[in-house]
Design an enzyme around this catalytic site. Sequence first.
Site, mmCIF file in Angstrom:
data_model
loop_
_atom_site.group_PDB
_atom_site.id
_atom_site.type_symbol
_atom_site.label_atom_id
_atom_site.label_comp_id
_atom_site.label_asym_id
_atom_site.label_seq_id
_atom_site.Cartn_x
_atom_site.Cartn_y
_atom_site.Cartn_z
ATOM 1 N N CYS A 264 3.251 2.011 13.710
ATOM 2 C CA CYS A 264 4.466 1.499 14.385
ATOM 3 C C CYS A 264 4.051 0.689 15.607
ATOM 4 O O CYS A 264 4.621 -0.381 15.872
ATOM 5 C CB CYS A 264 5.375 2.651 14.819
ATOM 6 S SG CYS A 264 6.390 3.315 13.495
ATOM 7 N N HIS B 117 1.425 2.697 3.794
ATOM 8 C CA HIS B 117 0.569 1.508 3.829
ATOM 9 C C HIS B 117 -0.118 1.324 2.487
ATOM 10 O O HIS B 117 -0.518 2.283 1.833
ATOM 11 C CB HIS B 117 -0.484 1.601 4.941
ATOM 12 C CG HIS B 117 -1.274 2.858 4.914
ATOM 13 N ND1 HIS B 117 -0.791 4.059 5.402
ATOM 14 C CD2 HIS B 117 -2.518 3.129 4.452
ATOM 15 C CE1 HIS B 117 -1.697 5.003 5.241
ATOM 16 N NE2 HIS B 117 -2.752 4.465 4.651
ATOM 17 N N THR C 20 -4.017 9.830 5.385
ATOM 18 C CA THR C 20 -4.402 10.347 6.713
ATOM 19 C C THR C 20 -3.527 9.752 7.817
ATOM 20 O O THR C 20 -3.400 10.347 8.881
ATOM 21 C CB THR C 20 -5.882 10.035 7.040
ATOM 22 O OG1 THR C 20 -6.086 8.624 7.028
ATOM 23 C CG2 THR C 20 -6.829 10.708 6.059
ATOM 24 N N HIS D 184 -3.388 -0.255 0.661
ATOM 25 C CA HIS D 184 -4.749 -0.750 0.896
ATOM 26 C C HIS D 184 -5.025 -1.892 -0.069
ATOM 27 O O HIS D 184 -4.782 -1.758 -1.273
ATOM 28 C CB HIS D 184 -5.788 0.332 0.582
ATOM 29 C CG HIS D 184 -5.767 1.514 1.490
ATOM 30 N ND1 HIS D 184 -6.634 1.655 2.541
ATOM 31 C CD2 HIS D 184 -5.006 2.632 1.506
ATOM 32 C CE1 HIS D 184 -6.423 2.808 3.155
ATOM 33 N NE2 HIS D 184 -5.432 3.424 2.542
ATOM 34 N N HIS E 212 2.235 6.756 7.971
ATOM 35 C CA HIS E 212 3.147 5.604 7.951
ATOM 36 C C HIS E 212 2.720 4.819 6.711
ATOM 37 O O HIS E 212 1.554 4.395 6.620
ATOM 38 C CB HIS E 212 2.970 4.784 9.244
ATOM 39 C CG HIS E 212 3.810 3.543 9.329
ATOM 40 N ND1 HIS E 212 4.547 3.225 10.449
ATOM 41 C CD2 HIS E 212 3.989 2.521 8.456
ATOM 42 C CE1 HIS E 212 5.161 2.065 10.257
ATOM 43 N NE2 HIS E 212 4.833 1.611 9.052
ATOM 44 N N HIS F 64 9.248 2.584 10.248
ATOM 45 C CA HIS F 64 8.484 3.793 9.949
ATOM 46 C C HIS F 64 9.002 4.475 8.687
ATOM 47 O O HIS F 64 10.175 4.773 8.549
ATOM 48 C CB HIS F 64 8.552 4.771 11.129
ATOM 49 C CG HIS F 64 7.680 5.968 10.952
ATOM 50 N ND1 HIS F 64 6.324 5.940 11.217
ATOM 51 C CD2 HIS F 64 7.948 7.216 10.496
ATOM 52 C CE1 HIS F 64 5.811 7.133 10.952
ATOM 53 N NE2 HIS F 64 6.769 7.926 10.514
ATOM 54 N N ASP G 91 -8.212 -3.267 8.168
ATOM 55 C CA ASP G 91 -8.478 -1.834 8.357
ATOM 56 C C ASP G 91 -9.624 -1.667 9.366
ATOM 57 O O ASP G 91 -10.635 -2.378 9.299
ATOM 58 C CB ASP G 91 -8.856 -1.197 7.007
ATOM 59 C CG ASP G 91 -8.815 0.318 7.063
ATOM 60 O OD1 ASP G 91 -7.963 0.904 6.378
ATOM 61 O OD2 ASP G 91 -9.629 0.916 7.799
ATOM 62 N N CYS H 248 3.275 6.906 16.362
ATOM 63 C CA CYS H 248 2.601 6.379 15.176
ATOM 64 C C CYS H 248 1.821 5.101 15.494
ATOM 65 O O CYS H 248 2.387 4.126 15.998
ATOM 66 C CB CYS H 248 3.657 6.118 14.109
ATOM 67 S SG CYS H 248 3.041 5.259 12.674
#
Length: 150
Positions: free
Chosen positions: A15, A108, A103, A110, A106, A54, A38, A12
Site C-alpha cells: 500500500c 501481487h 509472505t 510475480h 497484499h 489493499h 521485486d 502494508c
Amino acid sequence: MTQDTTSAAQKCIFCAIAARQAEASVVYEDETVVAFMDLNPVTPGHLLVVPRRHAVGLEDLDRATSAHVWSVGHDMARALRRSSMACEGINVMLCDGEVAFQTVFHFHLHVVPRYAGDGWTLKAETQERERALLDSDAQAIKDAIASTSR
Ligand code: AMP
Ligand code: ZN
C-alpha cells in the site's frame, strides 16, 4: 474497507509503494495497479504487479481489478521478452495464502523472467491420480462454480 482492512493497509508495504510513500523501482502504473521490481528477485527483471487497493488474496479481489492485474502482468511479460534483458522464458506466479508461500499479504502477481541455467527449480513429487478421484475433484469444483456469484 472494513476497520480491519484499513489498519492492515496502514501497515502494508505494498500500500505504501502504491501510494508512492515507500521506495520502489516502478515500471508501470495506472489508476488501478502498480508494477515494480521485486526487492529480492529470483532472477534479474523479476517484478510484481499489485492492485492499488489493499486486498489480501483472490477472495478479496473483485473481478474487474483481478482481470486488470492479470492483463498488466501479461503486458509486463511481453515487455520483459522484448527488453534488453533478453530473457528466454517467463513464469507468472501467484501465491495466495501462507501455505502457498505468500509472505506479503497484499495481493501481487510475480512476473519472473527465465534464463537458461538461472538455477530456479520448482520441485513437486507427482503421480497419476485415479480417474474416479479426478472426476470427484472436478465435481466438487463444478458445484462451487454453480454456487459462486460472479
Ligand atoms: P510472496 O512470497 O508471493 O508473498 O512474495 C512477496 C515478494 O515481495 C517477495 O518476492 C519479496 O522479495 C517482495 N518484496 C517484499 N518487500 C518488498 C519491497 N519493499 N519492494 C519490492 N519487493 C518486495
Ligand atoms: Zn496493502
